[in-house]
Every structure is written in structure tokens, then in C-alpha cells.
Design an enzyme around this catalytic site. Structure first.
Site, PDB file in Angstrom:
ATOM      1  N   CYS A  34      37.103 -44.080  16.223  1.00 13.67           N
ATOM      2  CA  CYS A  34      36.311 -45.178  16.777  1.00 13.67           C
ATOM      3  C   CYS A  34      35.040 -44.737  17.499  1.00 13.67           C
ATOM      4  O   CYS A  34      34.141 -45.548  17.719  1.00 13.67           O
ATOM      5  CB  CYS A  34      37.174 -46.020  17.713  1.00 13.67           C
ATOM      6  SG  CYS A  34      38.638 -46.703  16.911  1.00 13.67           S
ATOM      7  N   HIS A  74      32.399 -49.713  21.742  1.00 19.14           N
ATOM      8  CA  HIS A  74      33.297 -49.880  20.602  1.00 19.14           C
ATOM      9  C   HIS A  74      34.017 -51.210  20.749  1.00 19.14           C
ATOM     10  O   HIS A  74      34.521 -51.558  21.830  1.00 19.14           O
ATOM     11  CB  HIS A  74      34.302 -48.730  20.564  1.00 19.14           C
ATOM     12  CG  HIS A  74      35.452 -48.975  19.654  1.00 19.14           C
ATOM     13  ND1 HIS A  74      35.305 -49.413  18.359  1.00 19.14           N
ATOM     14  CD2 HIS A  74      36.798 -48.866  19.860  1.00 19.14           C
ATOM     15  CE1 HIS A  74      36.488 -49.554  17.806  1.00 19.14           C
ATOM     16  NE2 HIS A  74      37.414 -49.228  18.697  1.00 19.14           N
ATOM     17  N   ASN A 112      38.317 -55.178  15.113  1.00 19.50           N
ATOM     18  CA  ASN A 112      38.043 -53.775  15.402  1.00 19.50           C
ATOM     19  C   ASN A 112      37.734 -53.076  14.081  1.00 19.50           C
ATOM     20  O   ASN A 112      38.610 -52.906  13.237  1.00 19.50           O
ATOM     21  CB  ASN A 112      39.270 -53.157  16.079  1.00 19.50           C
ATOM     22  CG  ASN A 112      39.116 -51.685  16.405  1.00 19.50           C
ATOM     23  OD1 ASN A 112      38.303 -50.990  15.825  1.00 19.50           O
ATOM     24  ND2 ASN A 112      39.948 -51.214  17.324  1.00 19.50           N
TER      25      ASN A 112
END
Length: 311
Positions: free
Chosen positions: A112, A237, A267
Site C-alpha cells: 500500500c 493511502h 482500498n
């Protein structure tokens, strides 16, 4: 030349949208449960498209926005943790499809935090004189890693890509990176083996992100020579809306537009930062030259952040 700057951005998401109500037909969940825990209402899912397809679409848009010919790119970096192909790797595939003949090209995987790592390495290459103009891409097909019967993970992730054109500049538009890895929690997010399925220790990751990441964000601001109050944008993120809001509150950046693309995109791991940043710029929510803090964190558990100036 003293540094590098982002001159253009682009993003791409596959057309299929999966809503919370759609997920409720697959697994024991509902819209209220998902929104209250992670803040997501929709996510995009790639069907026949590969990670390279997503990366290519985002890079193509960034190049078109920049006005540069693909032949002027001499470095291509793709951040991804979900690409299946080992060779040719994603960056090589994207470069070939764009018609870039002989670039330096490589993939990077810090999950990520991948885009911030990729941007830092491109900035370092340009500063060292090893490149002059780069394509930096975050692209993920996280749906390939999901167990659609596990409501703790399948409701969270989505697919997409974002890209930036970065070039040498007399004035540094990409600030010094703050990066590292908390190896004591390296198994908190796992995508293992040849037929991988993602699993994570949700509470452990949540506590780590909401207690350890804000001080690193402040370090990135300090290295860039600005205060949080001077930030006009904050693009972390897009892990979880509760995490985003908790970190934003701790940083203390009252004038910053905070990216909350997780609500509509889920996500998207290494794609989440460039995807969210590109959307903010496209919508005119950030002015050209605005200082924006990028902050990646997640699997590994790795982190990276830097202040950039908007194109």
C-alpha cells in the site's frame, strides 16, 4: 537541475461498480455494517482487464495530459502487489504498449505504500542524472486476491490505477521521502503463495496506522521545510475512512483538502494515492503548485511519505 516535479496525472478505474448491496448478496454483510467500519459504499472491479491493462490506461491519460510524446520517457516504474506476470513484468508491458523503446523500467512492491516508494525512487534517479522524465504508476487488481466469502476483506478492496509524469526541475516539486518498514508487524497483512488470498489482522493494522503514522507525516513536512498548516492537500493511502480521519486529525492541517476517495473506490493498495490525487486535481480541488502531503502505509508493514507540489 536540483530535483523533480510532477507535471501531469492520470487515473483509470474499470467500469464495473460493486455496491455494498451487491456484496450483501454474496456474504453476510449489509450497507450499514460496511459503512460504519470502513466507510466504503462502492468499489470498482476489473473483469477481463489485467494489472498491466489498468496501468496502461492511467499512464496513457497522464501522458495525454502532459502533452509529452511517449518517446521522451526514459524511466517507467510500476508499484503493484497484485500483478500475476513475473516476466514480462508490468512496467515493461506498459512501456511496450505506450511505444517507449528503451526505458529503464521496473516494478516495485511495498504493497500500500508502493506509489510513494516508486515516486521516491524516480525522484532519486532524476536527481542522480540517471533519468530525465519518468512515468510513475500505481496499479492493482486486488479482486484477484479476495476470498468472496470473507466479509472482513472482500468488502474493503477494489481495482484501479493512477499515474504521474515526473520530470527534472530546477525547483524541487517532490520533497524528501520519509520511509521505512515496521518489521515487528510484517505478517499483519499477508498475500501468500501461488494462488494468493489476502488476509489481515484488522485491529492490529488499525492501531498501528492510527498511532504510528501521524508522526511520520510530520517528519515528511519538516523535511520539506513546511508546517502542516501550510498544506493545501493531504492524500493518505485510502485504507479505511476511520483511519484517514484519525490521521488527518492528528496531523493538524486545517487548510488541507483531505482525500476520501476510499468511499467510492475502496482500498486499491498501491493505486490509491495517485488515483485519489489525480481525481482531486481533475476536479479542480487543488491549485497548481499547492503543497500536498502523500502518505502511504500498509502491508509489510511499510510506510513512505513526501510533500509534492501539484501540477
Amino acid at each position: 537541475m536540483t530535483g523533480s516535479r510532477i507535471v501531469a496525472l492520470g487515473h483509470y478505474q474499470p467500469p464495473k461498480v460493486l455496491t455494498n448491496d451487491d456484496l450483501a448478496k454474496l456474504v453476510d454483510t449489509d450497507d450499514e455494517w460496511i459503512r460504519s467500519r470502513v466507510g466504503i459504499r462502492t468499489r470498482h472491479i476489473a473483469e477481463d482487464e489485467t494489472v498491466a491493462d489498468l496501468a496502461f490506461r492511467a499512464a496513457e491519460k497522464a501522458l495525454a495530459t502532459s502533452g509529452f510524446d511517449a518517446s521522451t520517457i526514459d524511466l517507467v516504474v510500476v508499484a503493484t502487489c497484485s500483478a500475476i506476470d513475473r516476466s514480462p513484468y508490468t512496467a515493461a508491458q506498459v512501456a511496450a504498449r505506450l511505444g517507449i523503446a528503451t526505458p529503464a523500467a521496473y516494478d516495485i512492491n511495498t504493497v500500500c505504500s508502493g506509489f510513494s516508494y516508486a515516486l521516491a525512487t524516480a525522484d532519486h534517479a532524476i536527481r542522480a542524472g540517471a533519468a530525465t522524465r519518468a512515468l510513475v504508476i500505481g496499479a492493482e487488481k486486488m479482486s484477484d486476491t479476495l476470498d468472496w466469502t470473507d466479509r472482513t476483506t472482500c468488502v474493503i478492496f477494489g481495482d484501479g490505477a493512477g499515474a504521474a509524469v515526473v520530470e527534472a526541475s530546477e525547483e524541487a516539486g517532490v520533497g524528501p521521502v520519509v520511509w521505512g518498514t515496521d518489521t515487528s508487524k510484517s505478517d499483519a497483512v499477508r498475500i501468500d503463495g501461488w494462488d494468493p488470498t489476502i488476509s489481515q489482522q484488522g485491529q492490529s493494522v488499525f492501531r498501528w496506522a492510527t498511532t504510528q503514522i501521524a508522526p511520520l507525516a510530520l517528519q515528511a513536512c519538516e523535511k520539506a521545510g513546511i508546517t502542516p498548516a501550510e498544506l493545501e492537500g493531504f492524500v493518505p493511502h485510502q485504507a479505511n475512512l476511520r483511519i484517514i480521519d484519525a490521521i488527518a486529525a492528528k496531523i493538524g492541517a486545517p487548510n488541507a483538502v483531505v482525500a476520501r476517495d476510499v468511499v467510492d473506490s475502496g482500498n486499491t493498495s498501491a493505486a490509491s494515492i495517485p488515483l485519489a490525487l489525480s481525481k482531486l486535481v481533475e476536479r479542480g480541488e487543488l491549485r497548481s503548485g499547492a503543497p500536498v502531503l502523500l502518505l502511504g502505509f500498509g502491508g509489510g508493514l511499510a510506510y513512505a511519505g513526501q510533500v509534492v507540489r501539484c501540477p
